[in-house]
Design a protein around this motif. Structure first.
Motif, PDB file in Angstrom:
ATOM      1  N   GLY A  52      51.409  43.728  50.692  1.00  0.00           N
ATOM      2  CA  GLY A  52      50.978  44.418  49.476  1.00  0.00           C
ATOM      3  C   GLY A  52      49.727  43.892  49.043  1.00  0.00           C
ATOM      4  N   GLY A  53      48.720  44.871  48.698  1.00  0.00           N
ATOM      5  CA  GLY A  53      47.411  44.551  48.333  1.00  0.00           C
ATOM      6  C   GLY A  53      46.569  44.114  49.351  1.00  0.00           C
ATOM      7  N   GLY A  54      47.004  44.092  50.595  1.00  0.00           N
ATOM      8  CA  GLY A  54      45.990  43.475  51.725  1.00  0.00           C
ATOM      9  C   GLY A  54      45.424  42.016  51.507  1.00  0.00           C
ATOM     10  N   LEU A  55      46.129  41.196  50.876  1.00  0.00           N
ATOM     11  CA  LEU A  55      45.791  39.712  50.645  1.00  0.00           C
ATOM     12  C   LEU A  55      45.895  38.709  51.659  1.00  0.00           C
ATOM     13  CD1 LEU A  55      47.773  39.803  47.042  1.00  0.00           C
ATOM     14  CD2 LEU A  55      45.443  40.584  47.536  1.00  0.00           C
ATOM     15  N   LEU A  56      44.642  37.775  51.283  1.00  0.00           N
ATOM     16  CA  LEU A  56      44.859  36.586  52.243  1.00  0.00           C
ATOM     17  C   LEU A  56      45.469  35.543  51.098  1.00  0.00           C
ATOM     18  CD1 LEU A  56      41.343  36.903  53.721  1.00  0.00           C
ATOM     19  CD2 LEU A  56      43.513  36.811  55.005  1.00  0.00           C
ATOM     20  N   GLY A  57      45.623  34.395  52.036  1.00  0.00           N
ATOM     21  CA  GLY A  57      46.048  33.093  51.288  1.00  0.00           C
ATOM     22  C   GLY A  57      47.496  33.153  51.102  1.00  0.00           C
ATOM     23  N   GLY A  58      48.080  31.932  50.345  1.00  0.00           N
ATOM     24  CA  GLY A  58      49.585  31.837  50.183  1.00  0.00           C
ATOM     25  C   GLY A  58      50.069  32.594  48.857  1.00  0.00           C
ATOM     26  N   ARG A  59      51.292  32.247  48.387  1.00  0.00           N
ATOM     27  CA  ARG A  59      51.706  33.047  47.308  1.00  0.00           C
ATOM     28  C   ARG A  59      51.020  32.891  46.031  1.00  0.00           C
ATOM     29  NH1 ARG A  59      56.598  31.301  49.862  1.00  0.00           N
ATOM     30  NH2 ARG A  59      57.807  33.104  50.735  1.00  0.00           N
ATOM     31  N   GLU A  60      49.907  31.919  45.895  1.00  0.00           N
ATOM     32  CA  GLU A  60      49.101  31.567  44.832  1.00  0.00           C
ATOM     33  C   GLU A  60      48.329  32.975  44.586  1.00  0.00           C
ATOM     34  OE1 GLU A  60      46.824  30.089  48.243  1.00  0.00           O
ATOM     35  OE2 GLU A  60      48.877  29.800  47.302  1.00  0.00           O
ATOM     36  N   THR A  61      47.910  33.661  45.494  1.00  0.00           N
ATOM     37  CA  THR A  61      46.968  34.905  45.610  1.00  0.00           C
ATOM     38  C   THR A  61      47.918  36.182  45.063  1.00  0.00           C
ATOM     39  OG1 THR A  61      47.572  35.541  47.907  1.00  0.00           O
ATOM     40  CG2 THR A  61      45.661  34.048  47.511  1.00  0.00           C
ATOM     41  N   GLY A  62      49.331  36.012  44.861  1.00  0.00           N
ATOM     42  CA  GLY A  62      49.867  37.219  44.806  1.00  0.00           C
ATOM     43  C   GLY A  62      51.237  37.353  45.488  1.00  0.00           C
ATOM     44  N   SER A  63      52.272  37.998  44.941  1.00  0.00           N
ATOM     45  CA  SER A  63      53.384  38.113  45.829  1.00  0.00           C
ATOM     46  C   SER A  63      53.126  38.622  47.167  1.00  0.00           C
ATOM     47  CB  SER A  63      54.502  38.908  44.982  1.00  0.00           C
ATOM     48  OG  SER A  63      54.462  40.326  44.900  1.00  0.00           O
ATOM     49  N   LYS A  64      52.368  39.943  47.136  1.00  0.00           N
ATOM     50  CA  LYS A  64      52.313  40.541  48.596  1.00  0.00           C
ATOM     51  C   LYS A  64      53.456  41.521  48.747  1.00  0.00           C
ATOM     52  CE  LYS A  64      49.685  36.424  50.694  1.00  0.00           C
ATOM     53  NZ  LYS A  64      49.573  35.659  51.412  1.00  0.00           N
ATOM     54  N   ARG A  65      54.206  41.588  47.762  1.00  0.00           N
ATOM     55  CA  ARG A  65      55.339  42.577  47.918  1.00  0.00           C
ATOM     56  C   ARG A  65      55.133  43.738  47.169  1.00  0.00           C
ATOM     57  NH1 ARG A  65      60.643  39.809  48.622  1.00  0.00           N
ATOM     58  NH2 ARG A  65      60.146  37.642  49.247  1.00  0.00           N
ATOM     59  N   ASP A  66      54.155  43.807  46.341  1.00  0.00           N
ATOM     60  CA  ASP A  66      53.870  44.837  45.482  1.00  0.00           C
ATOM     61  C   ASP A  66      52.594  45.566  45.777  1.00  0.00           C
ATOM     62  OD1 ASP A  66      56.295  43.901  43.886  1.00  0.00           O
ATOM     63  OD2 ASP A  66      54.602  42.434  42.930  1.00  0.00           O
ATOM     64  N   GLY A  67      52.310  46.825  45.160  1.00  0.00           N
ATOM     65  CA  GLY A  67      51.026  47.470  45.449  1.00  0.00           C
ATOM     66  C   GLY A  67      51.150  48.320  46.836  1.00  0.00           C
ATOM     67  N   VAL A  68      49.958  48.772  47.198  1.00  0.00           N
ATOM     68  CA  VAL A  68      49.842  49.582  48.463  1.00  0.00           C
ATOM     69  C   VAL A  68      49.432  48.788  49.720  1.00  0.00           C
ATOM     70  CG1 VAL A  68      48.463  51.287  49.645  1.00  0.00           C
ATOM     71  CG2 VAL A  68      48.682  51.602  47.412  1.00  0.00           C
ATOM     72  N   PHE A  69      50.467  48.791  50.619  1.00  0.00           N
ATOM     73  CA  PHE A  69      50.377  47.788  51.974  1.00  0.00           C
ATOM     74  C   PHE A  69      49.172  48.130  52.598  1.00  0.00           C
ATOM     75  CE2 PHE A  69      54.173  45.903  50.613  1.00  0.00           C
ATOM     76  CZ  PHE A  69      54.857  45.160  51.563  1.00  0.00           C
ATOM     77  N   ASP A  70      48.583  47.220  53.213  1.00  0.00           N
ATOM     78  CA  ASP A  70      47.219  47.364  53.994  1.00  0.00           C
ATOM     79  C   ASP A  70      47.074  46.236  54.721  1.00  0.00           C
ATOM     80  OD1 ASP A  70      44.905  48.448  54.710  1.00  0.00           O
ATOM     81  OD2 ASP A  70      43.865  48.344  53.088  1.00  0.00           O
ATOM     82  N   PHE A  71      46.214  46.145  55.653  1.00  0.00           N
ATOM     83  CA  PHE A  71      45.710  45.045  56.639  1.00  0.00           C
ATOM     84  C   PHE A  71      44.803  44.317  55.525  1.00  0.00           C
ATOM     85  CE2 PHE A  71      47.371  47.901  59.790  1.00  0.00           C
ATOM     86  CZ  PHE A  71      48.144  47.022  60.614  1.00  0.00           C
ATOM     87  N   SER A  72      44.923  42.963  55.801  1.00  0.00           N
ATOM     88  CA  SER A  72      44.130  42.050  55.181  1.00  0.00           C
ATOM     89  C   SER A  72      42.736  42.209  55.871  1.00  0.00           C
ATOM     90  CB  SER A  72      44.626  40.739  55.051  1.00  0.00           C
ATOM     91  OG  SER A  72      44.517  40.096  56.213  1.00  0.00           O
TER      92      SER A  72
END
Length: 224
Positions: A52-72
């Motif tokens: 979710g959000g196409g984020l890099l990094g660990g959980r400090e960058t966000g939950s990665k469960r929310d938002g539009v899913f995308d490749f980082s």
């Protein structure tokens, strides 16, 4: 839960070719250091590939469960990996899960852990794994008597119960695994059910009493 999905470990054939595995491994090995992060709880290096959000990094960058899913940004540097996800993995998932690469250094194992909270154990919490490098037979689960139950070394593509305590032993080689989890939990559908029915090897391991040290503090805080 369907009997099809009660297994601790199920080898599944998703149709990925040996050349695709080689190409994906080359892509992952070529990724720059800035797309990696270290996970202290599991004791390994991770690369966030799809979330979710196409984020890099660990959980400090966000939950990665929310938002539009995308490749980082890291995922987008791996064209074969992206294609295999879209064409051979996501079609049996509803919805597709977060994709992460786990890298365990030579001579280093993983900490024993579960990938759920203790309260979720017994619910459907399947994870998908595709081992790109390293010895599959180093993976083990903990049984009710706290013994290690190892999987056969022959099956590099499998689903497993994320709520069962598991780890890998140290190996001479670096272990590199493509891992997929939530929001996918292994829900029944025509494609996935057929893969499980045709599994070359399925294993159910008795469950131990869960130790606190096996539980990810970040997952506990996320559920509060």
């Amino acid at each position: 839960m369907s009997d099809l999905h009660n297994d601790t470990f199920s080898a599944i054939d998703i149709g990925v070719t040996e050349q695709e595995k080689i190409d994906m491994l080359d892509e992952v090995r070529d990724l720059p250091p800035n797309v990696h992060h270290f996970n202290d709880f599991r004791g390994c290096t991770m690369i966030s590939i799809y979330n979710g959000g196409g984020l890099l990094g660990g959980r400090e960058t966000g939950s990665k469960r929310d938002g539009v899913f995308d490749f980082s940004a890291g995922g987008k540097m791996c064209p074969t990996l992206m294609r295999v996800c879209r064409e051979k993995i996501f079609p049996f998932m509803n919805p597709p899960g977060r994709v992460t690469i786990l890298k365990t250094a030579p001579g280093t194992g993983l900490n024993v852990h579960i990938d759920t909270t203790e309260s979720e154990i017994g619910n459907l919490h399947q994870k998908y794994r595709l081992v790109l490098n390293g010895n599959v037979g180093k993976l083990y689960f903990i049984d009710r008597d706290y013994n290690r139950v190892y999987v056969p070394p022959h099956y590099d593509s499998y689903s497993m119960d994320g709520g069962h305590p598991h780890s890998i032993d140290p190996d001479e080689e670096e272990k590199i695994t493509l891992c997929i989890g939530v929001p996918w939990h292994g829900a029944s559908n025509k494609i996935y059910d057929k893969m499980i029915k045709n599994s070359a090897f399925r294993m159910t391991v008795s469950r131990p009493k869960i130790l606190d040290e096996w539980q990810d503090p970040a997952l506990k805080s996320h559920r509060r």
